[in-house]
Design a protein around this motif. Sequence first.
Motif, short mmCIF file in Angstrom:
data_model
loop_
_atom_site.label_atom_id
_atom_site.label_comp_id
_atom_site.label_asym_id
_atom_site.label_seq_id
_atom_site.Cartn_x
_atom_site.Cartn_y
_atom_site.Cartn_z
N THR A 8 0.83 -1.19 0.07
CA THR A 8 -0.12 -0.06 0.03
C THR A 8 0.88 1.28 -0.06
O THR A 8 1.55 1.26 0.81
N SER A 10 0.49 5.42 0.12
CA SER A 10 -0.88 6.20 0.39
C SER A 10 -0.20 7.63 0.58
O SER A 10 0.99 7.66 1.15
N GLY A 11 -0.68 8.62 -0.15
CA GLY A 11 -0.40 9.98 -0.34
C GLY A 11 1.06 10.13 -0.55
O GLY A 11 1.88 11.31 0.06
N HIS A 24 0.64 13.38 -3.80
CA HIS A 24 -0.16 12.31 -3.04
C HIS A 24 -0.98 11.47 -3.88
O HIS A 24 -2.09 11.42 -4.08
N ASP A 26 -1.75 7.71 -4.45
CA ASP A 26 -2.17 6.11 -3.79
C ASP A 26 -2.12 4.89 -4.79
O ASP A 26 -2.59 5.02 -5.89
N GLU A 28 -1.95 0.47 -4.61
CA GLU A 28 -2.00 -0.81 -4.13
C GLU A 28 -1.76 -1.89 -4.78
O GLU A 28 -2.39 -1.80 -6.19
N GLY A 61 4.37 10.92 2.50
CA GLY A 61 3.35 9.67 2.49
C GLY A 61 3.87 8.49 3.32
O GLY A 61 4.66 8.54 3.91
N CYS A 221 -2.77 10.71 -9.28
CA CYS A 221 -3.54 9.49 -9.44
C CYS A 221 -4.90 9.83 -9.86
O CYS A 221 -5.73 10.43 -9.25
#
Length: 500
Positions: A8, A10-11, A24, A26, A28, A61, A221
């Motif tokens: 993961t 994130s940010g 920022h 993201d 996964e 992040g 993103c």
Amino acid sequence: MDILVILTMSGIRKTFPGVVALDHVDFELRAGEVHVLLGENGAGKSTLMKILSGAHQKTAGRLCLHGREVEIKSPKHALALGISTIYQEFNLISTLTAGENIFLGREPLRFAGVIDYRKLFQSAQKILDDLGAAISARARVKDLGVAQKQMVEVAKALSLDAKILIMDEPTSALTEHEIKELFAAIRRMKARGVGIIYISHRLEEIFEIGDRVTVLRDGKCVGTRDIQQVTRLQLITMMVNRELAQQYPKQTAAPGEEILRVEKVSAPGVLTNIHFSLRRGEVLGIAGLLGSGRTELARAIFGVQAIRSGQIYIKNIPRRIRSPRAAIALGMGFLTEDRASQGLMLGRSVKENIVLPSLGKLCKWGVIKQKEEAAAAGHFVNELRIKTPGLNQRVMFLSGGNQQKVVLSKWLCRQADIFIFDEPTRGIDVGSKVEIYHFINRLAADGAGIIMISSELPEILGMSDRILVMHQGRITGEFSAAEAAQEKILQCALGERHVN
């Protein structure tokens, strides 16, 4: 079935001086999936993967592996965490065997300092066999084909017990049969639970091998979609759907006579049947993804890249351009993509760089006329507003924008009337970009013919009178400024549409 998330991000934010590369973001990755990372050149894909592989440190992040937050400090640390990257340029030693490359630096030992080659080759062969790769672990890498080298890279990653595998344009040099073999190996890795991040510009293969896709645009993103729930057109729109900013001060000049014509030019392995013309006062944009042949075309016109067949006409006269010297004598100027290594002598002065192609006009009996040299260089420093303490300042100490102006100045000083700009605004600030655009306008108004190669679609759309699109060494589209659109250009750049 339970979904196991193994990564993961994130940010994620990454800044360089004056540039926000990632804003920022993201992302996964699940065990046993192929997650495609898609975006234009410069969208932020490589930066995001360099953070994951330890080559860059994030500015902000969180990054979690198997539910635990980690700070990846180096590429070696990434490997220890089970993250392996296969780059477009293979990281193999050609004189060693496949097995030796797979276990390089981690060879099994019989006793101190003595490699157990029997065990090394047995272990390497098992990994290759499990991949379905018909390769002997004892074969030397220099004797292997491109696809086989790709398999050795995959085997090396698996030998490291990689749980996350990053594949950057893995099929760019493979045949259709070799791609099928690679995809079979990828499916075997998926079955083992390996999570694969797959970077590619080839939409047709994305739908064949991918499970999910994340699109980046301008460092942000745009969204993540299941492959089965998205169309090609939707992906293209996600990649390019943005406003064309009012930062391209295009002034259209009336095109004049033909100044350059390229007829059926081919170069082994890089260009196939290229033909187009360029007129005085015209800005001809050339778009295409990395590896499409844009720079090779520029180098062929300028006499750097040898051509196998075809003809180049300058002012309607057939010419054999076998060297840059010949191209310069015919009135060409080439602003190369890499100005630092190919366009400038960084250790020399502003003055010396500007007058370099024009020394023949500034010499008498082999001696440079220093007053004329200084006057010529000083004229263009003032004309292009090059910020420098003086004419004797070494170019290495100038900003990127001012270095680019020095490159432009040397061709203006030479009085070129065919200009090839390869990525003319790469790595320079917005203000300098606009100044470069104004000079492009001025050159066109003065009757020069300009070829502008750029990875930035807004730049191509904003500054071109006509646009050619390349894919795999061919011209796949041609548009007037009025009919051009980002979606159309990207379709051609991806090989979705062909005109020859």
